[in-house]
Design a protein around this motif. Structure first.
Motif, PDB file in Angstrom:
ATOM      1  N   ILE A 156       0.867  -1.179   0.000  1.00  0.00           N
ATOM      2  CA  ILE A 156       0.000   0.000   0.000  1.00  0.00           C
ATOM      3  C   ILE A 156       0.901   1.225   0.000  1.00  0.00           C
ATOM      4  N   ILE A 189       0.854   5.260   0.585  1.00  0.00           N
ATOM      5  CA  ILE A 189       0.080   6.364   1.174  1.00  0.00           C
ATOM      6  C   ILE A 189       0.765   7.673   0.814  1.00  0.00           C
ATOM      7  N   LYS A 200      -4.143  10.013   2.254  1.00  0.00           N
ATOM      8  CA  LYS A 200      -4.937   9.135   1.414  1.00  0.00           C
ATOM      9  C   LYS A 200      -4.144   7.934   0.906  1.00  0.00           C
ATOM     10  N   ILE A 201      -4.879   6.889   0.569  1.00  0.00           N
ATOM     11  CA  ILE A 201      -4.279   5.731  -0.094  1.00  0.00           C
ATOM     12  C   ILE A 201      -4.094   6.080  -1.563  1.00  0.00           C
ATOM     13  N   LEU A 247      -9.972  -0.616   2.248  1.00  0.00           N
ATOM     14  CA  LEU A 247      -8.691  -0.154   1.729  1.00  0.00           C
ATOM     15  C   LEU A 247      -8.814  -0.030   0.217  1.00  0.00           C
ATOM     16  N   ILE A 287      -5.319   2.533   8.594  1.00  0.00           N
ATOM     17  CA  ILE A 287      -4.835   1.179   8.336  1.00  0.00           C
ATOM     18  C   ILE A 287      -4.233   0.608   9.614  1.00  0.00           C
ATOM     19  N   GLY A 332      -2.932   8.654   7.344  1.00  0.00           N
ATOM     20  CA  GLY A 332      -1.586   8.543   6.806  1.00  0.00           C
ATOM     21  C   GLY A 332      -0.469   8.735   7.802  1.00  0.00           C
ATOM     22  N   ALA A 341      -6.304   7.023   4.624  1.00  0.00           N
ATOM     23  CA  ALA A 341      -5.310   6.006   4.982  1.00  0.00           C
ATOM     24  C   ALA A 341      -5.422   5.690   6.466  1.00  0.00           C
TER      25      ALA A 341
END
Length: 390
Positions: free
Chosen positions: A23, A25, A29-30, A353, A361, A382, A359
């Protein structure tokens, strides 16, 4: 823009994908995720090697009182029930939330990255709740959605609080009557507002409580109905249908008794708290089987802690115990991720996700439903908030 790169993770998106991968970031944000590693994305990025660990969206507690019913303090930090009037739609949870409440830290320790924090159930109409992140110093900057729902309450609590004061409501009939009349008043206020658009002389005097109830009538926000007993659940549904408004059933303790009816009606349920004792009569049939029975019947289910009734860090344990009682594991995970986000009206930002979403996570040492599981990393917007900054 700051970049964070998670590699070698067993990524379960809760959007139908599960794979070993990465992933990326960027900011909050992703920016990208997938199985194939693009070496260019690691430039200028802080790297976390997940080492094959499970990576999930941050968990969401769809009903709690974190920040507004503070840890440690008694009356000093109890700001969730304005028990001077049974009808207080103008109360706003955001005005009572202390971002320094220890409950937010506890939430992060349990992998909970977002919550719906809401007024209590002393009043027939208690005020509006907010969806917010569990990390931050300024409440306004932690908000995801405000208002996110109007708290109403049925059953024992309102009639106990106001029955002791010898005022309405002393009965379930009184609770329903007060709610109906206030919604009728809001309809009248809405009509006057519409008339005032054409003729300013017809504008009503501003009423903050009726103003926010117009949002309910316009289906901008749902009623969040505290209801344990099956008959109270049906009263909430009856009134929601009368006024054609959106509704979420909170607690839904006896929902298993009317699961097929709830599925047919199409209203979601936020079930709990289950990891607690039967502290009052309307909890006599409390069961960890309830969320699983509702999910199998086709009801959209989320699981709550009702923090501080159940400590918020035990949200994954509550979901695990629902599995032990028969709930499908995938349904239980959905109940604290995407289902919760959809019920709260924030699934465009959190709950899965996916590229473009916040973000939020969590990297887990083991599957979060195992007793020894711990979050290795908690990332919100993030930023790593565990372990570096508990």
């Amino acid at each position: 823009m700051k970049k964070l790169y998670i590699k070698n993770g067993l990524i379960k998106t809760m959007a139908g994908q599960e794979f070993m991968g990465y992933i990326l970031i960027e900011g909050a944000k992703i920016a990208a995720l997938g199985e194939t590693i693009d070496l260019n994305v690691t430039e200028d990025a802080e790297v976390i090697d997940a080492g094959g660990a499970l990576v999930l969206p941050g968990f969401i507690d769809a009903h709690c009182h974190v920040g507004i019913g503070e840890e440690i303090y008694r009356w000093e930090g109890e700001d969730f029930n304005e028990m001077t009037d049974p009808v207080t739609p103008d109360m706003r949870a955001i005005d009572g939330i202390n971002p320094e409440d220890e409950g937010f830290r506890d939430a992060r320790l349990g992998g909970v990255t977002a919550v719906f924090t809401v007024p209590g159930s002393a009043n027939v109409i208690g005020g509006t709740g907010v969806v917010m992140k569990t990390a931050g110093e300024i409440v306004d900057k932690m908000i995801v959605r405000d208002p996110a729902g109007m708290k109403i309450a049925f059953g024992e609590n309102p009639k106990m609080v106001y029955g002791e004061q010898k005022k309405m409501p002393m009965t379930r009939m009184g609770t329903a009557a007060l709610l109906r009349q206030t919604l009728v008043d809001a309809q009248t206020y809405k009509d006057k507002l519409e008339q005032g658009e054409a003729d300013p002389d017809k504008l009503p005097e501003r009423d903050l409580g009726l103003e926010v109830l117009v949002k309910v009538l316009n289906r901008e926000i749902p009623l969040r109905a505290h209801a344990h007993r099956a008959d109270d659940i049906m009263t909430a549904i009856r009134i929601a249908r009368e006024f054609n408004v959106d509704l979420v059933i909170e607690h839904c303790t006896e929902g298993h008794k009317i699961a097929e009816e709830l599925a047919e009606q199409g209203y979601p349920a936020v079930v709990g708290p289950l990891l607690t004792n039967r502290s009052k009569v309307e909890l006599k049939d409390k069961s960890f089987q309830t969320p699983g029975i509702l999910a199998k019947a086709g009801v959209k289910v989320a699981i709550m802690t009702d923090h501080s009734v159940t400590p918020i860090e035990q949200l994954p344990l509550c979901a695990a115990l629902a599995c032990k009682a028969g709930m499908d594991e995938e349904d239980a995970l959905r109940a604290i991720t995407i289902n919760a986000a959809e019920i709260l009206g924030v699934s465009d930002r959190i709950g899965t996700l996916e590229v473009g979403k916040d973000a939020d996570i969590v990297i887990w040492s083991e599957h979060p439903f195992t007793i020894k599981a711990n979050p290795l990393y908690v990332i919100i917007n993030g930023k790593i908030v565990k372990p570096e900054a508990i």
